[in-house]
Write a protein that holds these residues in place. Structure first.
Motif, PDB file in Angstrom:
ATOM      1  N   ARG A  35      25.767  43.808 -14.980  1.00 39.32           N
ATOM      2  CA  ARG A  35      26.017  44.315 -13.631  1.00 39.32           C
ATOM      3  C   ARG A  35      25.037  43.685 -12.645  1.00 39.32           C
ATOM      4  O   ARG A  35      23.821  43.879 -12.747  1.00 39.32           O
ATOM      5  N   TYR A  38      21.413  45.017 -10.844  1.00 37.46           N
ATOM      6  CA  TYR A  38      20.853  46.084 -11.680  1.00 37.46           C
ATOM      7  C   TYR A  38      20.017  45.466 -12.795  1.00 37.46           C
ATOM      8  O   TYR A  38      20.253  44.320 -13.217  1.00 37.46           O
ATOM      9  N   SER A  39      19.074  46.239 -13.298  1.00 36.14           N
ATOM     10  CA  SER A  39      18.306  45.793 -14.452  1.00 36.14           C
ATOM     11  C   SER A  39      19.234  45.639 -15.655  1.00 36.14           C
ATOM     12  O   SER A  39      20.376  46.110 -15.651  1.00 36.14           O
ATOM     13  N   PRO A 408      20.550  50.960 -16.874  1.00 32.73           N
ATOM     14  CA  PRO A 408      20.111  50.044 -15.824  1.00 32.73           C
ATOM     15  C   PRO A 408      20.078  50.702 -14.450  1.00 32.73           C
ATOM     16  O   PRO A 408      20.987  51.457 -14.089  1.00 32.73           O
ATOM     17  N   GLY A 409      19.012  50.413 -13.702  1.00 28.33           N
ATOM     18  CA  GLY A 409      18.871  50.931 -12.354  1.00 28.33           C
ATOM     19  C   GLY A 409      18.952  49.820 -11.326  1.00 28.33           C
ATOM     20  O   GLY A 409      18.794  48.634 -11.655  1.00 28.33           O
ATOM     21  N   PRO A 410      19.185  50.161 -10.054  1.00 28.68           N
ATOM     22  CA  PRO A 410      19.401  49.136  -9.022  1.00 28.68           C
ATOM     23  C   PRO A 410      18.100  48.510  -8.545  1.00 28.68           C
ATOM     24  O   PRO A 410      17.081  49.176  -8.404  1.00 28.68           O
ATOM     25  N   TYR A 411      18.148  47.207  -8.301  1.00 28.16           N
ATOM     26  CA  TYR A 411      17.035  46.521  -7.650  1.00 28.16           C
ATOM     27  C   TYR A 411      17.079  46.812  -6.151  1.00 28.16           C
ATOM     28  O   TYR A 411      18.148  46.841  -5.533  1.00 28.16           O
ATOM     29  N   GLU A 419      16.175  39.855  -9.153  1.00 28.28           N
ATOM     30  CA  GLU A 419      17.598  39.582  -9.363  1.00 28.28           C
ATOM     31  C   GLU A 419      17.829  38.090  -9.582  1.00 28.28           C
ATOM     32  O   GLU A 419      18.617  37.695 -10.448  1.00 28.28           O
TER      33      GLU A 419
END
Length: 434
Positions: A35, A38-39, A408-411, A419
């Motif tokens: 994704r 995201y991490s 995974p969390g958002p950058y 990214e």
């Protein structure tokens, strides 16, 4: 997918070239459906099979920063560089060039040189005394009774190397990526004025971080966490990586000071003919790069509590201490700070899926005298503390990635370079898997 990724990747596999077809398909799909923004999924940070693929696809195929020429000042000087399953000897030869050899004896595979650094003439394996020249040719092997033994067939295996602006890069691929020379042409004019050929090691620090190598690189590629670096924040503006519209209220004054300092720095760079413009191609070329010259806070000279110089000796042919820092990121394993008074190099060498060696080297002018021209404790204080803080951050993330609750969390927008690193990594592995 035919099976949960975590289930599939529990057992240790082989390198991608020898994985079962169904494993390759599952792992390929894991990369294909990453994704964006995201991490990564947990197995990217925790699974030994993916680590093996990283070693083959990234560290087995691309140009890796290994050392600086200051670490090999005389013929016969060497360093050994280990990452994943690989061990290399980086050696200064009698002609002043650099040879890179696999540190694996051609008899029965013993390590030839066992120290991290030293000086040698011929290279002698401690097991059965097979002896190699600095170029890796087998020059002596006691072989009683052997009549058909051809020494010419058993030299040490060689690796490719490039020396650009005093930095030594290695590549163990049969055919290295071809765009590295273009990247070298980008950064050489920025670094050459500091002249690493006239520097020496003031100090070198090796830290093992209990985290996957990608977490180490991700942590370096953003300053969103820089509130956790109080020593570094004295000289490095904490607004690094931010742009207009992203500045929080409590940093607006710092942002204005940063802009003024950067304008003054660019005036001096134009006066001295030093490049300073941002070049950012982190995921748009195979040898990804970001380089710029950035202002420092306070006196604007070095990484000290007041921004004042930490060594009395200017590097190379520089004419001014107040030159901020020339900062360079190279994919996949390095970053650098070139200042008027010293240089700091950072190299990341994966150990296994959950451990990484981070090597930091401080370089000063070769005629600088410790205790007279610089105080070693002061010279290294800021980045020693910062490295320990980063080690703790990376280890927190590694523990989190191992939790069943992880996803995974958002950058954030300020983490765009993270990214870019992950995008670069995914592209390179996909090319390998294809």
């Amino acid at each position: 997918m035919s099976a949960p990724v975590h289930t599939l990747l529990k057992s240790r596999g082989k390198l991608a070239s020898s994985l079962r077809a169904e494993q390759v398909a599952e792992i390929t799909e894991l990369f294909d459906f990453r994704r964006v923004g995201y991490s990564l999924d947990a197995p990217f940070y925790t699974d030994p099979t993916i680590f093996d693929i990283d070693m083959k696809a990234i560290f087995g195929q691309h140009w890796i920063f290994a050392a600086s020429i200051a670490e090999l000042p005389e013929p016969g000087d060497y360093v050994t560089v280990d990452y994943g399953p690989f061990s290399l000897i980086v050696l200064r030869d009698d002609d002043g060039g650099v040879n890179v050899l696999h540190n694996v004896c051609r008899h029965r595979g013993a390590r030839v040189l066992t120290e991290p650094a030293g000086t040698t003439g011929n290279l002698v394996c401690g097991y059965h005394s097979w002896t190699y020249s600095p170029r890796g040719d087998l020059v002596h092997a006691s072989a009683p009774g052997e009549t058909k033994f051809d020494k010419g067939c058993f030299g040490l295996k060689r690796a490719h190397n490039r020396v650009v602006a005093g930095l030594i890069f290695v590549c163990i691929a049969d055919e290295p990526p071809t765009d590295f020379d273009e990247t070298g042409e980008i950064f050489e004019p920025y670094l050459a004025p500091h002249d690493l050929s006239k520097t020496k090691i003031a100090y070198q620090q090796n830290i093992i971080e209990d985290g996957n190598w990608k977490l180490v690189m991700e942590n370096n590629r953003e300053c969103y966490h820089c509130d956790g670096h109080p020593e570094l924040a004295c000289s490095l503006f904490p607004t690094w990586g931010l742009t207009e519209g992203l500045i929080p209220l409590h940093l607006e004054e710092v942002w204005d000071r940063n802009k003024q300092a950067q304008s003054s720095l660019e005036d001096r760079c134009r006066r001295y003919g030093l490049p300073y413009e941002v070049v950012e191609e982190l995921d748009t070329r195979v040898a990804g790069i970001r380089i710029s010259r950035d202002a420092l806070d306070g006196d604007g000279e070095s990484f000290s509590p007041d921004g004042h110089r930490l060594s009395k000796k200017l590097l190379g042919d520089l004419r001014d201490f107040r030159l901020g820092r020339c900062s360079m990121h190279l994919q996949p394993n390095s970053w650098f700070h070139f200042l008027g008074d010293h240089v700091i190099t950072f190299a990341v060498f994966p150990v296994n899926e959950h451990q990484t060696l981070v090597r930091t080297t401080w370089l000063v002018a070769d005629d600088a005298v410790e205790g007279v021209d610089y105080d070693l404790k002061k010279l290294t204080h800021t980045w020693k503390q910062t490295n320990l803080q980063d080690k703790a951050f990376v280890e927190l993330c590694q523990k989190g990635a191992g939790s069943p609750a992880y996803e995974p969390g958002p950058y954030m927008k300020s983490e765009y370079q993270v990214e870019a690193f992950i995008n670069w990594y995914v592209q390179r592995v996909q090319e390998h898997l294809a």
